[in-house]
Design a protein around this motif. Structure first.
Motif, PDB file in Angstrom:
ATOM      1  N   GLN A   8      14.239 -29.144 -28.244  1.00  0.00           N
ATOM      2  CA  GLN A   8      13.218 -28.127 -27.982  1.00  0.00           C
ATOM      3  C   GLN A   8      12.804 -28.131 -26.511  1.00  0.00           C
ATOM      4  O   GLN A   8      12.578 -27.073 -25.912  1.00  0.00           O
ATOM      5  CB  GLN A   8      12.012 -28.361 -28.887  1.00  0.00           C
ATOM      6  N   ARG A  11      15.425 -26.401 -24.453  1.00  0.00           N
ATOM      7  CA  ARG A  11      15.350 -24.940 -24.566  1.00  0.00           C
ATOM      8  C   ARG A  11      14.169 -24.371 -23.791  1.00  0.00           C
ATOM      9  O   ARG A  11      14.219 -23.244 -23.290  1.00  0.00           O
ATOM     10  CB  ARG A  11      15.265 -24.530 -26.034  1.00  0.00           C
ATOM     11  N   SER A  16      18.625 -19.999 -20.501  1.00  0.00           N
ATOM     12  CA  SER A  16      19.578 -19.652 -21.551  1.00  0.00           C
ATOM     13  C   SER A  16      20.389 -20.888 -21.917  1.00  0.00           C
ATOM     14  O   SER A  16      20.668 -21.739 -21.060  1.00  0.00           O
ATOM     15  CB  SER A  16      20.510 -18.525 -21.095  1.00  0.00           C
ATOM     16  N   VAL A  17      20.748 -20.988 -23.185  1.00  0.00           N
ATOM     17  CA  VAL A  17      21.545 -22.113 -23.673  1.00  0.00           C
ATOM     18  C   VAL A  17      22.674 -21.558 -24.530  1.00  0.00           C
ATOM     19  O   VAL A  17      22.574 -20.453 -25.069  1.00  0.00           O
ATOM     20  CB  VAL A  17      20.686 -23.095 -24.514  1.00  0.00           C
ATOM     21  N   PRO A  19      25.153 -20.951 -27.808  1.00  0.00           N
ATOM     22  CA  PRO A  19      24.817 -20.839 -29.240  1.00  0.00           C
ATOM     23  C   PRO A  19      24.805 -22.168 -29.966  1.00  0.00           C
ATOM     24  O   PRO A  19      24.035 -22.364 -30.906  1.00  0.00           O
ATOM     25  CB  PRO A  19      25.921 -19.912 -29.782  1.00  0.00           C
ATOM     26  N   VAL A  21      23.601 -24.994 -29.047  1.00  0.00           N
ATOM     27  CA  VAL A  21      22.295 -25.646 -28.945  1.00  0.00           C
ATOM     28  C   VAL A  21      21.286 -24.973 -29.873  1.00  0.00           C
ATOM     29  O   VAL A  21      20.472 -25.636 -30.518  1.00  0.00           O
ATOM     30  CB  VAL A  21      21.799 -25.617 -27.482  1.00  0.00           C
ATOM     31  N   VAL A  22      21.337 -23.655 -29.953  1.00  0.00           N
ATOM     32  CA  VAL A  22      20.433 -22.912 -30.839  1.00  0.00           C
ATOM     33  C   VAL A  22      20.650 -23.325 -32.288  1.00  0.00           C
ATOM     34  O   VAL A  22      19.696 -23.575 -33.044  1.00  0.00           O
ATOM     35  CB  VAL A  22      20.647 -21.392 -30.677  1.00  0.00           C
ATOM     36  N   GLU A  23      21.921 -23.414 -32.690  1.00  0.00           N
ATOM     37  CA  GLU A  23      22.231 -23.774 -34.075  1.00  0.00           C
ATOM     38  C   GLU A  23      21.922 -25.247 -34.346  1.00  0.00           C
ATOM     39  O   GLU A  23      21.535 -25.611 -35.463  1.00  0.00           O
ATOM     40  CB  GLU A  23      23.684 -23.443 -34.379  1.00  0.00           C
ATOM     41  N   GLN A  25      19.380 -26.860 -33.019  1.00  0.00           N
ATOM     42  CA  GLN A  25      17.943 -26.890 -33.244  1.00  0.00           C
ATOM     43  C   GLN A  25      17.602 -26.408 -34.649  1.00  0.00           C
ATOM     44  O   GLN A  25      16.751 -26.988 -35.330  1.00  0.00           O
ATOM     45  CB  GLN A  25      17.213 -26.020 -32.211  1.00  0.00           C
ATOM     46  N   ASP A  26      18.284 -25.345 -35.101  1.00  0.00           N
ATOM     47  CA  ASP A  26      18.031 -24.825 -36.440  1.00  0.00           C
ATOM     48  C   ASP A  26      18.323 -25.882 -37.503  1.00  0.00           C
ATOM     49  O   ASP A  26      17.536 -26.076 -38.439  1.00  0.00           O
ATOM     50  CB  ASP A  26      18.896 -23.578 -36.671  1.00  0.00           C
ATOM     51  N   GLU A  29      15.664 -28.638 -37.425  1.00  0.00           N
ATOM     52  CA  GLU A  29      14.400 -28.181 -37.993  1.00  0.00           C
ATOM     53  C   GLU A  29      14.447 -28.206 -39.516  1.00  0.00           C
ATOM     54  O   GLU A  29      13.453 -28.519 -40.177  1.00  0.00           O
ATOM     55  CB  GLU A  29      14.076 -26.776 -37.489  1.00  0.00           C
ATOM     56  N   HIS A 147      28.158 -23.017 -39.468  1.00  0.00           N
ATOM     57  CA  HIS A 147      26.736 -23.272 -39.318  1.00  0.00           C
ATOM     58  C   HIS A 147      25.839 -22.558 -40.320  1.00  0.00           C
ATOM     59  O   HIS A 147      24.898 -23.162 -40.845  1.00  0.00           O
ATOM     60  CB  HIS A 147      26.258 -22.931 -37.906  1.00  0.00           C
TER      61      HIS A 147
END
Length: 267
Positions: A8, A11, A16-17, A19, A21-23, A25-26, A29, A147
């Motif tokens: 987090q 980010r 910008s990061v 995809p 890294v986004v996934e 984090q998801d 979480e 993912h």
């Protein structure tokens, strides 16, 4: 939870990061309870797909959306499908696709005029439905790099194979290639990178850094290619082409963009 906080913070600091890294984090979480996760179910939610003509659709079976993130997988099941090499991943997928197609839980399209339709045993159907959920979880949570927590596919014996874009014949061809020299017995990404591919074979290894914590092996499969993702020595088959429903999940031409690798700078 500590890893989640680090991601987090990354980010928050970066404009910008990639995809990946986004996934990540998801997933973190959901693992830490910061976001609710899905449970397995048979639903038909992708209404816009109902009339679409996609390579993984035959139009002969209804679409079902399976939520696979919470399907329990026993350790005994996971041990049956090791992932120490691309060959083991291929062998595992071959077994699962064969079993999935033979579950005998789909109604026959043809009507037998000489016999009345037999009533299938409810207990057997329920057992097969549970087994189907386990097979889907083994594919999407274990053997494949995938993912999303749900997947839409046709509810038919070939529905899983069509959605992946992988046939038993293709897997047999991949298995034959990986069992021949110079790939026979190879396990690490470094071994594959060092191996000299046979003439006419367009195999290649992609790596984001010299450390090689994450690497991708692209292998020809008929007229297309499949990719295997290696993370710290553990292999999975790339099945994460989810942004465009007109593609099968194993379409791998943009796998390097997913990990934000600049291939042009490395050539």
């Amino acid at each position: 939870l500590v890893v989640l906080r680090i991601v987090q913070l990354v980010r928050l600091r970066e404009a910008s990061v990639p995809p990946f890294v986004v996934e990540l984090q998801d997933s973190l979480e959901q693992l830490t309870g910061q976001r609710s996760s899905f449970i397995f179910s048979d639903t038909r939610e992708d209404i816009e797909l109902a009339g679409a003509e996609y390579p993984w659709r035959t139009g002969l079976a209804q679409l079902n959306t399976f939520r696979v993130s919470q399907v329990p997988l026993r350790r005994s099941e996971l041990r049956r499908y090791p992932k120490r090499s691309p060959l083991e991943v291929v062998q595992g997928l071959e077994v699962i696709l064969s079993e999935y197609a033979s579950l005998n839980m789909w109604e026959e399209e043809e009507i037998d005029s000489t016999h009345t339709s037999r009533v299938k045993d409810v207990a057997q159907l329920e057992a097969r439905a549970v087994r189907r959920s386990v097979l889907l979880a083994l594919v999407f949570n274990h053997l494949c790099y995938f993912h999303p927590k749900m997947v839409t596919l046709e509810d038919s014996p070939q529905g899983l194979s069509l959605r992946l874009g992988v046939t038993l014949e293709m897997l047999a061809s991949l298995k034959e290639l990986l069992q021949r020299a110079p790939f026979a017995g190879l396990q690490t990404a470094a071994d594959f990178a060092a191996a000299k591919a046979p003439e006419g074979c367009s195999c290649r290894v992609l790596q984001g850094s010299s450390a090689g914590a994450v690497a991708v092996l692209q292998v020809p499969a008929g007229e297309s290619k499949v990719a295997f993702v290696c993370m710290m020595g553990i292999w999975t088959m790339w099945a994460n082409c989810t942004k465009d429903n007109s593609q099968v999940l194993t379409e791998s031409s943009h796998v390097h963009k997913y990990f934000a690798w600049d291939m042009a700078a490395r050539e």
